[in-house]
Design an enzyme around this catalytic site. Sequence first.
Site, PDB file in Angstrom:
ATOM      1  N   HIS A   1       0.087  36.109  83.099  1.00 46.95           N
ATOM      2  CA  HIS A   1       1.225  35.877  83.900  1.00 46.95           C
ATOM      3  C   HIS A   1       1.307  37.122  84.899  1.00 46.95           C
ATOM      4  O   HIS A   1       1.732  36.783  85.866  1.00 46.95           O
ATOM      5  CB  HIS A   1       2.383  36.207  82.886  1.00 46.95           C
ATOM      6  CG  HIS A   1       2.666  34.641  82.083  1.00 46.95           C
ATOM      7  ND1 HIS A   1       2.005  34.228  81.070  1.00 46.95           N
ATOM      8  CD2 HIS A   1       3.784  33.808  82.390  1.00 46.95           C
ATOM      9  CE1 HIS A   1       2.722  33.148  80.750  1.00 46.95           C
ATOM     10  NE2 HIS A   1       3.694  33.056  81.393  1.00 46.95           N
TER      11      HIS A   1
ATOM     12  N   LYS B   1       5.268  29.153  70.614  1.00 44.57           N
ATOM     13  CA  LYS B   1       5.625  29.196  69.215  1.00 44.57           C
ATOM     14  C   LYS B   1       6.837  30.185  69.022  1.00 44.57           C
ATOM     15  O   LYS B   1       6.923  31.272  69.674  1.00 44.57           O
ATOM     16  CB  LYS B   1       4.324  29.857  68.378  1.00 44.57           C
ATOM     17  CG  LYS B   1       4.675  30.387  66.998  1.00 44.57           C
ATOM     18  CD  LYS B   1       3.536  30.923  66.235  1.00 44.57           C
ATOM     19  CE  LYS B   1       3.328  32.165  66.662  1.00 44.57           C
ATOM     20  NZ  LYS B   1       2.260  32.773  65.910  1.00 44.57           N
TER      21      LYS B   1
END
Length: 178
Positions: free
Chosen positions: A35, A93
């Site tokens: 990112h 998750k």
Amino acid sequence: MTTLTTPLGDEVLALKAGDRVTLSGMIYTARDEAHLRMQEAGIPFDPKGAAVYHCGPVVKEGKIIAAGPTTSARMNELSGFLLDAGVRALIGKGGMGDTVREELRGRGVYLAFTGGCAALAASRMTLKGVFFEDLGMPEAVWAIECRELPLTVAIDAEGNDLFRDVRLRAQRAFDEMF
């Protein structure tokens, strides 16, 4: 069960938190370092309608051996630019934060995959390429074609959040008991 195929479009806006879906087509892995690199160097794939999987897969001899999700909350402050660029789904998750819930509103969804099922995920994936390989295996951006990956809509485009709702119900039950 809803069947989704990338690139994703407005069909994701009709999904509701708690819906079960399967996802097929190209997805791209990205964890923290990826990112940060994408914010600096640009997104190396077409983000329009893309799905980004918070995952650091185990890759051996051109095949994906394991591809379990990582804790998505780590990417809470790093996801906005992807959604601004047209990414329609984040996959991971656990829950994500209030900022991401608002960033998804009216334009995308967060899809949860069950932790501990890395081999199941890998069995439905074919490796197609890699970007930023110098970041190392878990942090590189892997281009993966997936087939009917089973997922649950955790945050929908209306701001409904399955993880937040469960947390609030648990807190109310706890408060009633003590």
